[in-house]
Design a protein around this motif. Structure first.
Motif, PDB file in Angstrom:
ATOM      1  N   TYR A 175       0.836  -1.209   0.000  1.00 20.56           N
ATOM      2  CA  TYR A 175       0.000   0.000   0.000  1.00 20.56           C
ATOM      3  C   TYR A 175       0.864   1.250   0.000  1.00 20.56           C
ATOM      4  O   TYR A 175       0.516   2.266  -0.609  1.00 20.56           O
ATOM      5  CB  TYR A 175      -0.914  -0.016   1.225  1.00 20.56           C
ATOM      6  N   TYR A 176       2.007   1.185   0.667  1.00 15.65           N
ATOM      7  CA  TYR A 176       2.867   2.361   0.789  1.00 15.65           C
ATOM      8  C   TYR A 176       3.561   2.716  -0.519  1.00 15.65           C
ATOM      9  O   TYR A 176       4.086   3.825  -0.663  1.00 15.65           O
ATOM     10  CB  TYR A 176       3.887   2.155   1.916  1.00 15.65           C
ATOM     11  N   ALA A 177       3.550   1.795  -1.474  1.00 16.85           N
ATOM     12  CA  ALA A 177       4.041   2.102  -2.821  1.00 16.85           C
ATOM     13  C   ALA A 177       2.889   2.437  -3.742  1.00 16.85           C
ATOM     14  O   ALA A 177       2.891   3.465  -4.429  1.00 16.85           O
ATOM     15  CB  ALA A 177       4.821   0.913  -3.379  1.00 16.85           C
ATOM     16  N   ASN A 178       1.866   1.582  -3.731  1.00 17.61           N
ATOM     17  CA  ASN A 178       0.759   1.740  -4.679  1.00 17.61           C
ATOM     18  C   ASN A 178      -0.103   2.960  -4.396  1.00 17.61           C
ATOM     19  O   ASN A 178      -0.705   3.530  -5.319  1.00 17.61           O
ATOM     20  CB  ASN A 178      -0.125   0.491  -4.658  1.00 17.61           C
ATOM     21  N   SER A 179      -0.207   3.354  -3.134  1.00 15.98           N
ATOM     22  CA  SER A 179      -1.110   4.454  -2.749  1.00 15.98           C
ATOM     23  C   SER A 179      -0.379   5.584  -2.045  1.00 15.98           C
ATOM     24  O   SER A 179      -0.941   6.254  -1.177  1.00 15.98           O
ATOM     25  CB  SER A 179      -2.231   3.906  -1.848  1.00 15.98           C
ATOM     26  N   GLU A 182      -2.150   8.960  -1.928  1.00 16.26           N
ATOM     27  CA  GLU A 182      -3.224   9.062  -0.934  1.00 16.26           C
ATOM     28  C   GLU A 182      -2.660   9.278   0.470  1.00 16.26           C
ATOM     29  O   GLU A 182      -3.173  10.107   1.236  1.00 16.26           O
ATOM     30  CB  GLU A 182      -4.069   7.784  -0.956  1.00 16.26           C
ATOM     31  N   ILE A 183      -1.606   8.558   0.796  1.00 17.26           N
ATOM     32  CA  ILE A 183      -0.976   8.713   2.116  1.00 17.26           C
ATOM     33  C   ILE A 183      -0.422  10.122   2.279  1.00 17.26           C
ATOM     34  O   ILE A 183      -0.590  10.758   3.324  1.00 17.26           O
ATOM     35  CB  ILE A 183       0.149   7.677   2.303  1.00 17.26           C
ATOM     36  N   GLU A 184       0.229  10.621   1.242  1.00 22.25           N
ATOM     37  CA  GLU A 184       0.805  11.965   1.306  1.00 22.25           C
ATOM     38  C   GLU A 184      -0.278  13.029   1.415  1.00 22.25           C
ATOM     39  O   GLU A 184      -0.079  14.071   2.060  1.00 22.25           O
ATOM     40  CB  GLU A 184       1.699  12.198   0.087  1.00 22.25           C
ATOM     41  N   ALA A 185      -1.429  12.768   0.815  1.00 23.91           N
ATOM     42  CA  ALA A 185      -2.550  13.695   0.957  1.00 23.91           C
ATOM     43  C   ALA A 185      -3.034  13.711   2.408  1.00 23.91           C
ATOM     44  O   ALA A 185      -3.369  14.778   2.954  1.00 23.91           O
ATOM     45  CB  ALA A 185      -3.689  13.296   0.026  1.00 23.91           C
ATOM     46  N   ALA A 186      -3.054  12.532   3.039  1.00 28.15           N
ATOM     47  CA  ALA A 186      -3.481  12.448   4.438  1.00 28.15           C
ATOM     48  C   ALA A 186      -2.512  13.181   5.354  1.00 28.15           C
ATOM     49  O   ALA A 186      -2.921  13.888   6.293  1.00 28.15           O
ATOM     50  CB  ALA A 186      -3.599  10.986   4.855  1.00 28.15           C
ATOM     51  N   PHE A 187      -1.213  13.035   5.084  1.00 27.47           N
ATOM     52  CA  PHE A 187      -0.186  13.678   5.902  1.00 27.47           C
ATOM     53  C   PHE A 187       0.052  15.137   5.511  1.00 27.47           C
ATOM     54  O   PHE A 187       0.683  15.887   6.252  1.00 27.47           O
ATOM     55  CB  PHE A 187       1.148  12.924   5.780  1.00 27.47           C
ATOM     56  N   ASN A 188      -0.422  15.489   4.316  1.00 23.41           N
ATOM     57  CA  ASN A 188      -0.197  16.827   3.763  1.00 23.41           C
ATOM     58  C   ASN A 188       1.293  17.113   3.575  1.00 23.41           C
ATOM     59  O   ASN A 188       1.762  18.231   3.753  1.00 23.41           O
ATOM     60  CB  ASN A 188      -0.826  17.907   4.656  1.00 23.41           C
ATOM     61  N   ARG A 189       2.026  16.088   3.211  1.00 18.60           N
ATOM     62  CA  ARG A 189       3.461  16.218   2.948  1.00 18.60           C
ATOM     63  C   ARG A 189       3.952  14.933   2.296  1.00 18.60           C
ATOM     64  O   ARG A 189       3.228  13.942   2.217  1.00 18.60           O
ATOM     65  CB  ARG A 189       4.245  16.450   4.249  1.00 18.60           C
ATOM     66  N   GLU A 190       5.206  14.959   1.827  1.00 14.95           N
ATOM     67  CA  GLU A 190       5.783  13.762   1.222  1.00 14.95           C
ATOM     68  C   GLU A 190       6.137  12.737   2.302  1.00 14.95           C
ATOM     69  O   GLU A 190       6.424  13.097   3.450  1.00 14.95           O
ATOM     70  CB  GLU A 190       7.045  14.119   0.429  1.00 14.95           C
ATOM     71  N   LEU A 191       6.106  11.464   1.922  1.00 13.44           N
ATOM     72  CA  LEU A 191       6.498  10.411   2.845  1.00 13.44           C
ATOM     73  C   LEU A 191       7.977  10.521   3.175  1.00 13.44           C
ATOM     74  O   LEU A 191       8.817  10.763   2.295  1.00 13.44           O
ATOM     75  CB  LEU A 191       6.221   9.036   2.228  1.00 13.44           C
ATOM     76  N   SER A 192       8.308  10.342   4.448  1.00 14.39           N
ATOM     77  CA  SER A 192       9.690  10.417   4.891  1.00 14.39           C
ATOM     78  C   SER A 192      10.196   9.032   5.303  1.00 14.39           C
ATOM     79  O   SER A 192       9.422   8.079   5.424  1.00 14.39           O
ATOM     80  CB  SER A 192       9.808  11.361   6.095  1.00 14.39           C
ATOM     81  N   TYR A 193      11.474   8.941   5.555  1.00 13.27           N
ATOM     82  CA  TYR A 193      12.071   7.689   6.037  1.00 13.27           C
ATOM     83  C   TYR A 193      11.416   7.262   7.347  1.00 13.27           C
ATOM     84  O   TYR A 193      11.118   6.080   7.545  1.00 13.27           O
ATOM     85  CB  TYR A 193      13.576   7.881   6.225  1.00 13.27           C
TER      86      TYR A 193
END
Length: 219
Positions: A175-179, A182-193
């Motif tokens: 999910y963390y690759a495919n979506s 959507e995750i970044e929209a929820a966090f309102n930022r880019e995914l971090s390490y």
């Protein structure tokens, strides 16, 4: 000036290294192309340009676009399967499953393209994966199910469906690759390490405790 003698073994070694490097470049460029344009829209010319190799090199290693696409899919499945390939009934299931979750999340972090291509293929009915799904994949997952069932017989893990356990792990980690959007929209930022590290801990906590196991590494 002293001449340097090149042995046949050294020449073969150089050729093998060049072949391995070229194929790696081609597969990486092809993965990006298939991700962006899909199989039908992908262009061998663009793949060659991205790989910085002549188009003739692409056809030297791969007969056509279909053969190249098949190689990309095979590379993806091999990468994922190897992370859980050598499990045994004598292994500690909590540590083994935790390590598998870690590996799958890492693949989503460092190589999301692989997951996206695979998901797209599956969503389109897996026309280029049908042989694999009906042969190697069936054998692979049946073998893993037997090991998980052996852990259950030993009382190391609750009695649950091994197949649905693996489906749940795949769905949660990929999910963390495919979506990611959507995750970044929820966090309102880019995914971090750190986000991926938190994902590892959370998924391991849910899966391991849900299977009646404890593992210090998930906290």
């Amino acid at each position: 000036m002293k001449k340097i003698k090149v042995t046949n073994e050294a020449l073969v070694s150089r050729q093998q290294k060049a072949r391995t490097l070229n194929i790696s470049k081609i597969l990486e460029a092809a993965a990006q192309e298939f991700k962006q344009y899909g199989f039908n829209g992908a262009s061998i010319s663009r793949i060659a340009e991205t790989a910085k190799l002549p188009r003739t090199n692409i056809h030297y290693y791969f007969e056509n676009k279909l053969a190249l696409y098949g190689a990309v899919l095979t590379h993806i499945t091999d990468l994922w399967n190897n992370a859980f390939s050598d499990i045994k009934s004598t292994d500690d299931p909590s540590e083994t499953i935790a390590n598998y979750i870690d590996a799958k999340i890492e693949y989503s972090r460092i190589n999301p393209t692989a997951s996206i291509i695979f998901a797209s293929e599956i969503l389109h009915g897996a026309p280029h994966l049908s042989e694999y799904l009906n042969t190697d994949f069936k054998l692979w997952i049946a073998d893993k199910a037997k090991v998980i069932e052996s852990w259950q017989l030993q009382g190391k893990i609750d009695v649950i469906s091994p197949y649905h356990l693996l489906f749940t792990i795949w769905g949660a980690t990929q999910y963390y690759a495919n979506s990611a959007v959507e995750i970044e929209a929820a966090f309102n930022r880019e995914l971090s390490y750190d986000d991926f590290e938190q994902a590892k801990k959370t998924i391991k906590h849910i899966i391991l405790k849900g299977c009646g196991m404890t593992y210090k590494g998930y906290v």
